[in-house]
Scaffold this motif. Structure first.
Motif, mmCIF file in Angstrom:
data_model
loop_
_atom_site.group_PDB
_atom_site.id
_atom_site.type_symbol
_atom_site.label_atom_id
_atom_site.label_comp_id
_atom_site.label_asym_id
_atom_site.label_seq_id
_atom_site.Cartn_x
_atom_site.Cartn_y
_atom_site.Cartn_z
ATOM 1 N N GLY A 141 79.254 37.175 35.360
ATOM 2 C CA GLY A 141 79.148 36.915 36.788
ATOM 3 C C GLY A 141 80.226 37.651 37.565
ATOM 4 O O GLY A 141 79.957 38.302 38.571
ATOM 5 N N ARG A 142 81.435 37.567 37.103
ATOM 6 C CA ARG A 142 82.564 38.191 37.801
ATOM 7 C C ARG A 142 82.440 39.710 37.798
ATOM 8 O O ARG A 142 82.701 40.369 38.799
ATOM 9 C CB ARG A 142 83.886 37.800 37.111
ATOM 10 N N SER A 144 79.749 41.622 37.556
ATOM 11 C CA SER A 144 78.715 42.139 38.454
ATOM 12 C C SER A 144 79.102 41.890 39.904
ATOM 13 O O SER A 144 78.766 42.680 40.785
ATOM 14 C CB SER A 144 77.364 41.506 38.131
ATOM 15 N N THR A 145 79.830 40.808 40.157
ATOM 16 C CA THR A 145 80.291 40.553 41.529
ATOM 17 C C THR A 145 81.261 41.633 41.971
ATOM 18 O O THR A 145 81.161 42.158 43.081
ATOM 19 C CB THR A 145 80.982 39.190 41.616
ATOM 20 N N ALA A 148 79.444 44.764 42.655
ATOM 21 C CA ALA A 148 78.695 44.663 43.909
ATOM 22 C C ALA A 148 79.626 44.791 45.106
ATOM 23 O O ALA A 148 79.307 45.464 46.091
ATOM 24 C CB ALA A 148 77.933 43.336 43.961
ATOM 25 N N THR B 60 79.235 33.032 42.370
ATOM 26 C CA THR B 60 79.217 33.939 41.221
ATOM 27 C C THR B 60 80.029 33.407 40.049
ATOM 28 O O THR B 60 80.126 34.064 39.017
ATOM 29 C CB THR B 60 79.704 35.337 41.624
ATOM 30 N N LEU B 63 76.450 32.159 38.575
ATOM 31 C CA LEU B 63 75.351 33.062 38.283
ATOM 32 C C LEU B 63 75.701 34.455 38.790
ATOM 33 O O LEU B 63 76.599 34.622 39.612
ATOM 34 C CB LEU B 63 74.053 32.543 38.906
ATOM 35 N N GLY B 64 74.937 35.431 38.300
ATOM 36 C CA GLY B 64 75.206 36.807 38.691
ATOM 37 C C GLY B 64 74.630 37.104 40.060
ATOM 38 O O GLY B 64 73.557 36.619 40.426
ATOM 39 N N ILE B 65 75.334 37.936 40.801
ATOM 40 C CA ILE B 65 74.887 38.243 42.156
ATOM 41 C C ILE B 65 73.528 38.947 42.128
ATOM 42 O O ILE B 65 72.732 38.820 43.078
ATOM 43 C CB ILE B 65 75.957 39.103 42.880
ATOM 44 N N VAL B 90 75.989 43.079 49.233
ATOM 45 C CA VAL B 90 76.382 42.800 47.839
ATOM 46 C C VAL B 90 75.199 42.460 46.935
ATOM 47 O O VAL B 90 75.311 42.547 45.720
ATOM 48 C CB VAL B 90 77.436 41.663 47.749
#
Lengths: 272, 283
Positions: A141-142, A144-145, A148, B60, B63-65, B90
């Motif tokens: 999660g981190r 990909s954040t 992004a 996040t 879960l994934g963005i 994002v």
């Protein structure tokens, strides 16, 4: 159905003091540039009316020259030159309106992007995104954040550079127009002087032609005041614009370096 | 920001984010709701710009963005949708944004490049993998273009501003209403002033009362569960709305004489502008 157990988790408090100084610096610079441009446009606002006044004056002078017959021949030629200058002034005024729209639009774009960038920076801070050079986070999660947010930030930096380019470009065009107005002023002054000279030998029409020359000199004087006032503002805008562009490029360069280091974990670049 | 899972069955979950302790006092507290079905996620009223950083961070963690496929705006308020450009920047390029057709042009003031799916007044269904979320019309409560979201599987209704309460932080005890009678004081003023139409209210209550509901989730304040859902609907059904018009003609006045009797004191009570004159005084 059995009720689902409710889980609650309190996350770390958000830090709200993460406003990065480079962004703030750019925001201030954009504000400065915009203010100087506003001052210049405000000063130039009278150009359109003066052009119209000059046009009416030249038409009346041409009518008087017609009544004067042979004594008015030279005056007629001078009034035609005057109307050419008026046409140029109107065109300059028209172009200035278009450039003003670019200045306003690009300033607003830059400020809007900076505002969004501020929140993206805060999000990066709160998401615990590591600074450049630290190890890549293991959590999906981190990771990909962060990717992004970096992607979003890059897009915003590109947008800032584009907006700043447009803004600085509009200042350059404004500077050109200021130069053109100065040329028109010089030529108008010369024509007014020549009308005054011709008036002296116009016999019964001397008073009328002298009045035209005096009125025209009055308009020229007002145009000079406009150029003096606007010219100062334009010079400041040009100076601030270069400074802004340097900072924006510097900021974008810093961020791309930071992201480059973050994309290559474990590697270190030597500073300097 | 506090995250609470209020429903989970297999890969279907509802999460509520809110009660951010770092929220400035002048920024109204909001609940941001996430519905996840497998690897697809919709954010219901994802919140304003000011809460975006905290909300993104909190979201996040779970879960994934890239799983966020939809943004849904119940209505047009800034605390609902002003972070639109940030979410779009994002989330993936396939992100879909949904809002009432009434507000698409206005929401574009937050993000002129966003393509918004304009929802018709009748609502519709938002498909999220296996989940089917019904978009229930809730117009004029308070926004003229407004929807609630019903999940028949989870038996949850996201009600937007309907059911909202403004509970001071020191009076909060968890996420749910525990004492409905005591909770009314936190809802009463808001609903009387904000909710615009008793007719619209009646239609919404009638519609919602037929739904199979375990929980009712508003966009502000505490959630309702169990018997408190019905208590809320009953309370709302009986509440006089439109308090800013309290001195005007009330719909329950039946005769013209009653109307005139009500109008007279209302006219007398209206503030009058001080008389000014720019004309020179006559001598």
């Amino acid at each position: 159905m059995e009720p689902v157990p409710v889980t609650t988790r309190t996350l770390a408090p958000a830090a709200r003091s993460a406003t990065p100084s480079p962004s703030r610096r750019i925001r201030e610079e954009v504000g400065r540039v915009f203010t100087h441009c506003l001052n210049a446009y405000f000063a130039f606002a009278g150009v359109g009316d003066l052009a119209e006044n000059l046009r009416v004056l030249s038409l009346n002078a041409e009518l008087a020259a017609g009544r004067a017959g042979d004594r008015g021949r030279a005056i007629r030629v001078l009034t035609q030159y005057t109307r050419e200058l008026v046409t140029r002034m109107m065109q300059i005024h028209h172009d200035m309106v278009k450039i003003k729209a670019i200045t306003y639009g690009s300033s607003a774009d830059a400020l809007r992007v900076l505002h969004r960038l501020n929140f993206l920076d805060m999000a990066q801070h709160q998401a615990g995104c590591p600074d450049a050079g630290e190890a890549e986070d293991a959590g999906g999660g981190r990771g990909s954040t962060r990717a992004a947010l970096e992607r979003a930030s890059r897009a915003e930096f590109t947008a800032i550079l584009n907006a700043v380019d447009r803004l600085v470009g509009s200042i350059g065009q404004l500077e050109n127009l200021a130069r053109l107005i100065a040329e028109v002023v010089a030529q108008s002054d010369s024509i007014a002087t020549n009308i005054a000279i011709e008036a002296a030998s116009a016999g019964a029409f001397e008073v009328e032609f002298s009045h035209v020359a005096t009125t025209m000199r009055g308009y020229v004087e007002k145009l000079r005041e406009i150029i003096d006032e606007a010219g100062g503002a334009v010079r400041e805008a040009v100076k601030s614009g270069y400074s802004l562009k340097r900072h924006a490029q510097g900021l974008a360069g810093q961020e791309s370096q930071a992201q480059g280091r973050a994309a290559a974990p474990g590697k270190r670049r030597n500073a300097g | 920001m506090i995250c609470t899972t209020i429903y989970r069955e297999g890969k279907h979950r509802w999460l509520v984010f809110g009660q951010d302790p770092e929220r400035p006092d002048n920024v109204i507290d909001t609940n941001q709701v996430v519905v996840a079905s497998g690897d697809s996620v919709v954010l219901l009223d994802p919140g304003g710009m000011e809460v975006f950083p905290a909300m993104l961070s909190a979201l996040t963690e779970r879960l994934g963005i890239e799983q966020v496929r939809h943004l849904f705006f119940s209505h047009q308020d800034p605390d609902v949708c002003s972070a639109l450009p940030l979410w779009r920047s994002v989330c993936g390029s396939g992100l879909q944004v949904h809002a009432s057709w009434l507000w698409t042009g206005f929401i574009s003031h937050f993000d002129r490049e966003a393509k918004i799916n304009a929802l018709p007044d009748e609502g519709g269904v938002l498909a999220l993998n296996e989940a089917r979320l019904q978009l229930v019309p809730a117009h004029y409560l308070h926004s003229p273009g407004n929807f609630s979201v019903y999940d028949a599987r989870a038996r949850i209704l996201f009600s937007g501003d309907i059911g909202a309460s403004l509970v001071p932080p020191k009076e909060r005890r968890g996420l749910y209403v525990e004492n409905f009678a005591d909770h009314i004081r936190f809802m009463d003023g808001f609903h009387r002033r904000w909710m615009a139409s008793e007719k619209a209210r009646d239609a919404w209550v009638e519609r919602v009362a037929r739904l199979d509901l375990d929980q009712l989730v508003p966009q502000h304040g505490l959630l309702f569960r169990g018997d408190d859902v019905k208590r809320f609907l009953d309370w709302l059904a009986a509440l006089p709305l439109g308090s800013a018009l309290a001195e005007e003609v009330r719909p329950e006045a039946k005769t013209s004489a009653e109307h005139r009797a009500l109008e007279a004191p209302a006219r007398a009570a209206r503030p009058r502008l001080a008389a000014t004159s720019t004309a020179p005084a006559r001598r």
